[in-house]
Design an enzyme around this catalytic site. Structure first.
Site, PDB file in Angstrom:
ATOM      1  N   HIS A 274     -12.788 112.292  78.036  1.00 15.40           N
ATOM      2  CA  HIS A 274     -12.598 111.705  76.711  1.00 15.40           C
ATOM      3  C   HIS A 274     -11.247 111.017  76.554  1.00 15.40           C
ATOM      4  O   HIS A 274     -11.019 110.340  75.551  1.00 15.40           O
ATOM      5  CB  HIS A 274     -12.741 112.796  75.634  1.00 15.40           C
ATOM      6  CG  HIS A 274     -12.726 112.263  74.246  1.00 15.40           C
ATOM      7  ND1 HIS A 274     -13.657 111.355  73.784  1.00 15.40           N
ATOM      8  CD2 HIS A 274     -11.876 112.476  73.218  1.00 15.40           C
ATOM      9  CE1 HIS A 274     -13.394 111.058  72.523  1.00 15.40           C
ATOM     10  NE2 HIS A 274     -12.311 111.718  72.161  1.00 15.40           N
ATOM     11  N   CYS A 275     -10.350 111.143  77.521  1.00 16.83           N
ATOM     12  CA  CYS A 275      -8.984 110.645  77.318  1.00 16.83           C
ATOM     13  C   CYS A 275      -8.675 109.363  78.084  1.00 16.83           C
ATOM     14  O   CYS A 275      -8.421 108.319  77.492  1.00 16.83           O
ATOM     15  CB  CYS A 275      -7.986 111.730  77.706  1.00 16.83           C
ATOM     16  SG  CYS A 275      -7.960 113.131  76.571  1.00 16.83           S
ATOM     17  N   ILE A 276      -8.680 109.450  79.406  1.00 13.78           N
ATOM     18  CA  ILE A 276      -8.122 108.361  80.210  1.00 13.78           C
ATOM     19  C   ILE A 276      -8.893 107.039  80.068  1.00 13.78           C
ATOM     20  O   ILE A 276      -8.278 105.973  80.040  1.00 13.78           O
ATOM     21  CB  ILE A 276      -8.011 108.788  81.689  1.00 13.78           C
ATOM     22  CG1 ILE A 276      -7.131 110.042  81.790  1.00 13.78           C
ATOM     23  CG2 ILE A 276      -7.386 107.684  82.529  1.00 13.78           C
ATOM     24  CD1 ILE A 276      -7.036 110.624  83.176  1.00 13.78           C
ATOM     25  N   ILE A 278     -10.246 105.919  77.461  1.00 12.06           N
ATOM     26  CA  ILE A 278     -10.222 105.485  76.063  1.00 12.06           C
ATOM     27  C   ILE A 278      -8.811 105.265  75.533  1.00 12.06           C
ATOM     28  O   ILE A 278      -8.506 104.243  74.923  1.00 12.06           O
ATOM     29  CB  ILE A 278     -10.952 106.523  75.181  1.00 12.06           C
ATOM     30  CG1 ILE A 278     -12.445 106.532  75.529  1.00 12.06           C
ATOM     31  CG2 ILE A 278     -10.746 106.242  73.701  1.00 12.06           C
ATOM     32  CD1 ILE A 278     -13.229 107.624  74.846  1.00 12.06           C
ATOM     33  N   ASP A 279      -7.920 106.214  75.783  1.00 16.96           N
ATOM     34  CA  ASP A 279      -6.614 106.227  75.123  1.00 16.96           C
ATOM     35  C   ASP A 279      -5.783 104.967  75.317  1.00 16.96           C
ATOM     36  O   ASP A 279      -5.134 104.513  74.357  1.00 16.96           O
ATOM     37  CB  ASP A 279      -5.806 107.438  75.583  1.00 16.96           C
ATOM     38  CG  ASP A 279      -6.481 108.752  75.194  1.00 16.96           C
ATOM     39  OD1 ASP A 279      -7.493 108.696  74.482  1.00 16.96           O
ATOM     40  OD2 ASP A 279      -5.998 109.810  75.612  1.00 16.96           O
TER      41      ASP A 279
END
Length: 444
Positions: A274-276, A278-279
């Protein structure tokens, strides 16, 4: 100031109730961490199944295990509910909700906005509200506080307190759980920072206070942009070295022996979690407001986004080597989870690989011991209900090619080498397999 002192005393004597909204991969471990520290906890979620499982001690996130769930279910200091009118029972309300991208690759803040609206309906004096979701710098003070103040009639910093503390979860990492990962904290004012720091100090190995909320928000983005850029670098090196007939993994292993000035990153079939993936786009989006362009970050995103296409091209090459066309071939993809040894398939590059293989006429199936069945997702509804195949020679040998997308440690890769004549390895999972099988293993 007396209100703050009272709250600090409640934190110290463990009568301070922590409420967590969103009981997923971030919220559930956070709830457990505060419970272990002796604070009363209440979990809030809109998913009745999660609440029922939590109340009955049934694990719905595999790597967290049954012991934790049973302990929460049997504790008189832990509760879970879908009734958000009970938000007033919590002294601190921690928001752990999704912050995805929309179809235009721009931040989708609907979950944060809707949850903040709900919190504002039940907000009372003395409460501490903390956002943990990854987001663009300024979200807490520019988006959340106006909603909380308008709907409640209360004033941030006087009647209630607001802070931001980014989650730093690494699902399945045996060395670092929530309690062992230092916590960055930024507050809307000194009193909010003092309260948030004191609360996290009860449960987390170290708190790292920063000057304000937007700095804490920027810290989280920086951490994941760093990973995204470096993964893009080794992914690009993989493509270049493959053309030169050089093993990128051997290169990286050798480079990693240098005791300074080098940090090893590992290439793969694309980014997941969910992080890399998208962020970095959160900062790219926010930077436009200041007429700044994040060309380096966007280039890294482009490299990583294109990796599934490269993998599928390599799969086509491998099939051609065996005098088979992609169209009509049966391809088994190993690993639906975005990383090894977890059941987390958020943003997994395997879904993009599925799409590309199907577009070229391949028949697809998957094997993942951690995900027996694909549950409903926001973006891949067409695969809902698809089940993993069995792990046996008869099943695996029936596929024209096997593509390793996730290198789960529980898989016997020596067996795979015996059972399949065409293996596309995106994770160097076959690196330790006997060299006699090299003629049908294709690194990609």
């Amino acid at each position: 100031m007396s209100q703050v002192n009272d709250l600090l005393r409640n934190i110290e004597d463990r009568s301070f109730t922590v409420g967590v909204i969103g009981l997923g991969y971030v919220g559930l471990p956070l709830l457990w961490t505060f419970h272990q520290a002796g604070l009363p906890v209440i979990g809030y979620d809109i998913d009745i199944k999660k609440i029922d499982d939590l109340k009955n001690g049934i694990p719905y996130i595999k790597h967290l295990g049954t012991e934790m769930m049973e302990a929460l279910a049997n504790s008189d200091k832990a509760d879970a509910t879908i009734d958000f009118s009970r938000l007033g029972e919590a002294d601190a309300i921690l928001l752990c909700v999704p912050t995805p991208l929309d179809h235009h690759r721009e931040p989708d803040m609907s979950y944060v906005e809707q949850t903040t609206e709900t919190v504002s309906q039940y907000l009372r004096k003395g409460q501490l509200v903390i956002l943990e979701s990854t987001t663009w710098p300024g979200t807490t003070e520019e988006l959340m506080i106006p909603i909380l103040e308008k709907n409640s009639g209360l004033k941030a910093g006087t009647d209630f307190y607001v802070a931001y503390s980014p989650e730093r979860e690494d699902p399945g990492n045996p060395n670092f759980n929530t309690a062992k990962i230092p916590k960055v904290v930024g507050g809307h004012g000194d009193e909010a920072l003092k309260l948030a720091t004191a609360m996290y100090d009860t449960a987390i190995v170290q708190t790292v206070p920063v000057s304000d909320c937007k700095t804490a928000e920027a810290v989280k983005l920086t951490e994941n942009i760093f990973r995204s850029v470096n993964i893009a670098l080794v992914n690009e090196l993989k493509v270049v070295y493959e053309a030169m007939d050089i093993d990128v993994h051997e290169v990286l292993d050798a480079a990693d022996t240098k005791p300074f000035g080098f940090m090893k990153f590992t290439p793969g079939p694309g980014l997941g979690g969910h992080c890399i993936p998208i962020d970095p786009f959160y900062l790219t989006w926010k930077a436009r407001e200041f007429e700044r362009h994040t060309r380096f970050i966007e280039l890294a995103g482009e490299v990583n986004t294109n990796m599934p296409t490269y993998v599928v091209d390599r799969t086509m090459h491998a099939l051609n080597t065996h005098k088979k066309a992609m169209n009509g071939s049966k391809v088994l993809v190993i690993g639906l989870a975005y990383k090894p040894d977890v059941d987390d398939m958020r943003e997994s590059p395997t879904f993009k690989i599925f799409d590309l293989l199907k577009a070229k006429g391949a028949e697809i199936a998957y094997y993942d011991p951690f995900i027996p069945k694909i549950w409903e997702t926001r973006e891949h509804a067409e695969y809902t209900g698809m089940k993993t195949v069995g792990w046996n020679k008869e099943t695996v040998s029936g596929f024209d090619a096997v593509l390793i997308s996730t290198n789960h440690s529980t898989i016997d890769y020596a067996e795979l080498a015996e059972w399949s004549e065409c293996i596309i390895d995106t994770r160097n999972a076959m690196g330790g397999v006997d060299a006699k099988h090299d003629n049908h293993i294709f690194k990609s």
